[in-house]
Structure formats: structure tokens, C-alpha cells
Design a protein around this motif. Structure first.
Motif, mmCIF file in Angstrom:
data_model
loop_
_atom_site.group_PDB
_atom_site.id
_atom_site.type_symbol
_atom_site.label_atom_id
_atom_site.label_comp_id
_atom_site.label_asym_id
_atom_site.label_seq_id
_atom_site.Cartn_x
_atom_site.Cartn_y
_atom_site.Cartn_z
ATOM 1 N N SER A 231 -34.470 -27.191 -41.935
ATOM 2 C CA SER A 231 -34.300 -26.767 -43.314
ATOM 3 C C SER A 231 -35.381 -27.435 -44.179
ATOM 4 O O SER A 231 -36.556 -27.402 -43.835
ATOM 5 C CB SER A 231 -32.871 -27.106 -43.776
ATOM 6 O OG SER A 231 -32.528 -26.413 -44.938
ATOM 7 N N ALA A 232 -35.006 -28.064 -45.281
ATOM 8 C CA ALA A 232 -36.018 -28.703 -46.127
ATOM 9 C C ALA A 232 -36.740 -29.830 -45.409
ATOM 10 O O ALA A 232 -37.853 -30.207 -45.792
ATOM 11 C CB ALA A 232 -35.368 -29.232 -47.399
ATOM 12 N N GLY A 233 -36.134 -30.359 -44.345
ATOM 13 C CA GLY A 233 -36.809 -31.372 -43.547
ATOM 14 C C GLY A 233 -38.067 -30.847 -42.895
ATOM 15 O O GLY A 233 -38.981 -31.620 -42.580
ATOM 16 N N SER B 40 -36.337 -23.391 -41.777
ATOM 17 C CA SER B 40 -36.853 -23.988 -43.013
ATOM 18 C C SER B 40 -37.265 -22.922 -44.023
ATOM 19 O O SER B 40 -37.615 -21.803 -43.643
ATOM 20 C CB SER B 40 -38.073 -24.866 -42.711
ATOM 21 O OG SER B 40 -37.733 -25.928 -41.857
ATOM 22 N N PRO B 41 -37.252 -23.278 -45.300
ATOM 23 C CA PRO B 41 -37.857 -22.371 -46.290
ATOM 24 C C PRO B 41 -39.357 -22.318 -46.075
ATOM 25 O O PRO B 41 -39.953 -23.247 -45.519
ATOM 26 C CB PRO B 41 -37.512 -23.028 -47.634
ATOM 27 C CG PRO B 41 -37.311 -24.476 -47.301
ATOM 28 C CD PRO B 41 -36.746 -24.510 -45.916
ATOM 29 N N GLY C 7 -34.087 -18.012 -36.280
ATOM 30 C CA GLY C 7 -33.132 -17.407 -35.368
ATOM 31 C C GLY C 7 -33.057 -15.907 -35.559
ATOM 32 O O GLY C 7 -33.676 -15.335 -36.468
ATOM 33 N N GLN C 8 -32.271 -15.275 -34.689
ATOM 34 C CA GLN C 8 -32.177 -13.815 -34.701
ATOM 35 C C GLN C 8 -31.278 -13.302 -35.829
ATOM 36 O O GLN C 8 -31.358 -12.132 -36.189
ATOM 37 C CB GLN C 8 -31.663 -13.301 -33.338
ATOM 38 C CG GLN C 8 -30.150 -13.343 -33.143
ATOM 39 C CD GLN C 8 -29.611 -14.736 -32.805
ATOM 40 O OE1 GLN C 8 -30.276 -15.749 -32.983
ATOM 41 N NE2 GLN C 8 -28.377 -14.784 -32.313
ATOM 42 N N ARG C 9 -30.432 -14.152 -36.377
ATOM 43 C CA ARG C 9 -29.548 -13.723 -37.462
ATOM 44 C C ARG C 9 -30.164 -14.055 -38.817
ATOM 45 O O ARG C 9 -30.945 -14.998 -38.939
ATOM 46 C CB ARG C 9 -28.182 -14.395 -37.337
ATOM 47 C CG ARG C 9 -27.300 -13.824 -36.250
ATOM 48 C CD ARG C 9 -25.844 -14.060 -36.569
ATOM 49 N NE ARG C 9 -24.977 -13.507 -35.567
ATOM 50 C CZ ARG C 9 -24.647 -12.221 -35.483
ATOM 51 N NH1 ARG C 9 -25.148 -11.369 -36.353
ATOM 52 N NH2 ARG C 9 -23.820 -11.791 -34.535
ATOM 53 N N PRO C 10 -29.793 -13.288 -39.838
ATOM 54 C CA PRO C 10 -30.287 -13.607 -41.181
ATOM 55 C C PRO C 10 -29.896 -15.028 -41.591
ATOM 56 O O PRO C 10 -28.754 -15.437 -41.418
ATOM 57 C CB PRO C 10 -29.585 -12.564 -42.066
ATOM 58 C CG PRO C 10 -29.264 -11.438 -41.147
ATOM 59 C CD PRO C 10 -28.948 -12.069 -39.822
ATOM 60 N N ILE D 97 -31.891 -19.464 -45.922
ATOM 61 C CA ILE D 97 -32.869 -20.510 -46.203
ATOM 62 C C ILE D 97 -34.273 -20.062 -45.807
ATOM 63 O O ILE D 97 -35.252 -20.326 -46.510
ATOM 64 C CB ILE D 97 -32.499 -21.813 -45.477
ATOM 65 C CG1 ILE D 97 -31.104 -22.284 -45.920
ATOM 66 C CG2 ILE D 97 -33.538 -22.896 -45.745
ATOM 67 C CD1 ILE D 97 -30.963 -22.541 -47.398
ATOM 68 N N THR D 98 -34.390 -19.365 -44.672
ATOM 69 C CA THR D 98 -35.711 -18.939 -44.208
ATOM 70 C C THR D 98 -36.286 -17.812 -45.057
ATOM 71 O O THR D 98 -37.468 -17.469 -44.918
ATOM 72 C CB THR D 98 -35.657 -18.483 -42.731
ATOM 73 O OG1 THR D 98 -34.781 -17.355 -42.606
ATOM 74 C CG2 THR D 98 -35.154 -19.608 -41.843
#
Length: 237
Positions: free
Chosen positions: A112-114, A141-142, A160-163, A166-167
Motif C-alpha cells: 500500500s502506501a509503504g 500500492s497507489p 491482484g486480479q480483483r479490483p 488503492i491501486t
């Protein structure tokens, strides 16, 4: 406040040739990376594994304190998305330097933000201290603005394959800019446990979340993720 500890899964503590640093996003608990750290220990024998929380941990928060921490961390993430040398980036870079200065292989794995902090801390270490061995993996991550620089070849972006909401945040490019026209060296989509949706899907990348695919092949998220990272950068493992 930045928090750091060395994982009990580490198989090296001093003068380690391989150092793996997990960097957490917001509202992360102290043990969230331990299942993935166990997989790292199997794939990278003799590795020191460091868990770094640029935004602090969520341990011990309940009710109003949880909401207060979330609000504060969201504001910090918003700042970090728009500033390349924030205090959290510099703090993370200092911790990474302390643990990884003598390493031949330095892997920064951000969630994620990391992932934003991982990329920028690694770049800071390369530009200011001459680190050339950094490999960065941002998971769930964004996106954030990237210059078109050689360092990006060391940057892998995994979704990943799912919505995952964050991305969907941010962009690699700034429209009209001649500076921010970069992209990651690799952008990879993986399959993770499909039972999870929304926020739970986002939170499960590093967990030993077991599932079976349509071919009846057994998987777990942490093992699959670390195996992919090892495939891309085996180091000495």
C-alpha cells in the motif's frame, strides 16, 4: 512515528549479504508481515528480515483512538504521495541504511502506501549514498508520479486480479510534464485468494490465505507472492 523491528524469522543478524525490508502502509499491525517473512526465510537463506512501519503500527488502538490514528495516517499518506523527500521517506532510508549498508542484496517490499516509501527511500539511498543493489517491490500500492530514470528498472509494481481501490489511486505520469513520464520496470498482475473482496483483498496479499484454483492447485497468498519476488530477483537464494 516510524517503528521498526527485526523479524524472528531472520536467519542472519550481523553482516548479512541479503537484507529484506517490508514497509507497511496505514493501519497495519505488528504481525501482519510475519507469514510472508517466513516465506522469505525459506527462499532467501541467510537473510536479515526487517519490518518497518513508516506510519507506526495500529496495535493497541480501539474505538476513537483507531479513528484518530486513521485520520492522521491518511493525511500523512496524502502528503507523501506529493512530496518525494518527506520525513517518513528520510526516516525509512536511514533505517534501511543502518540494516543494509553492507548487504550485497537489498530488497524493499512495500505494501500500500509503504510501496511509495520503499521506492523513494531506495532512490534516496542510491542518489545520496551510492546504493546500487536496491530492488523495490510495491504490492497493492497507489500509483505516484515517476521520473523517467534508470532506477525504475529496479522497481516492480504488483497488483491482484480483483479490483483494489488503492491501486486505482494516482498515476505514474503528470499530464503535460516533461519530467514525470516514467513507469515501473515491471508491472505484474497476480492471482490471490478470490474469496476476499474490497478492503479484505487489499489486506490479504502478505497473509498465508489458502485457496484452490480452478485446476485444483493449492495456493496461499504469502507463498505465491514471495515466490514471484524470488523468481524475479533470486539474489543468492
Amino acid at each position: 512515528m516510524t517503528e521498526t523491528f527485526v523479524s524472528s524469522n531472520s536467519t542472519c543478524t550481523l553482516d548479512c549479504r541479503t537484507v529484506v525490508v517490508f514497509l507497511a502502509g496505514l493501519m497495519t499491525y505488528r504481525n501482519n508481515f510475519e507469514e510472508a517473512a517466513s516465506e522469505v526465510a525459506r527462499k532467501y537463506p541467510g537473510a536479515k528480515i526487517v519490518i518497518l512501519f513508516p506510519y507506526g503500527t495500529a496495535n493497541g488502538t480501539t474505538g476513537s483512538s483507531f479513528v484518530s490514528l486513521l485520520g492522521r495516517q491518511l493525511a500523512q499518506v496524502g502528503y507523501d504521495l506529493n512530496h518525494e523527500r518527506s520525513r517518513r521517506v528520510l526516516n525509512a532510508a536511514q533505517v534501511i541504511r543502518e540494516h543494509g549498508a553492507s548487504a550485497d542484496h537489498l530488497l524493499l517490499i512495500g505494501h500500500s502506501a509503504g510501496g511509495v516509501i520503499a521506492y523513494r527511500a531506495g532512490l534516496h539511498l542510491e542518489e545520496k549514498f551510492g546504493f546500487q543493489q536496491v530492488q523495490v517491490f510495491a504490492v497493492g500500492s497507489p500509483k505516484f508520479r515517476l521520473k523517467d530514470i534508470p532506477y525504475n528498472d529496479q522497481f516492480t509494481y504488483i497488483t491482484g486480479q480483483r479490483p483494489d481501490g488503492i491501486t486505482r489511486i494516482g498515476s505514474w505520469h503528470v499530464p503535460g510534464s516533461r519530467v514525470y513520464q516514467g513507469k515501473p520496470g515491471r508491472e505484474i498482475q497476480m492471482n490471490f485468494n478470490p474469496i476476499h473482496r474490497g478492503w479484505r483483498f487489499h489486506a490479504s496479499y502478505f497473509l498465508r490465505s489458502a485457496w484452490t484454483d480452478s485446476n485444483q492447485v493449492f495456493h496461499n497468498n504469502a507463498e505465491d507472492l514471495v515466490s514471484k519476488i524470488h523468481e524475479l530477483y533470486p539474489g543468492n537464494g
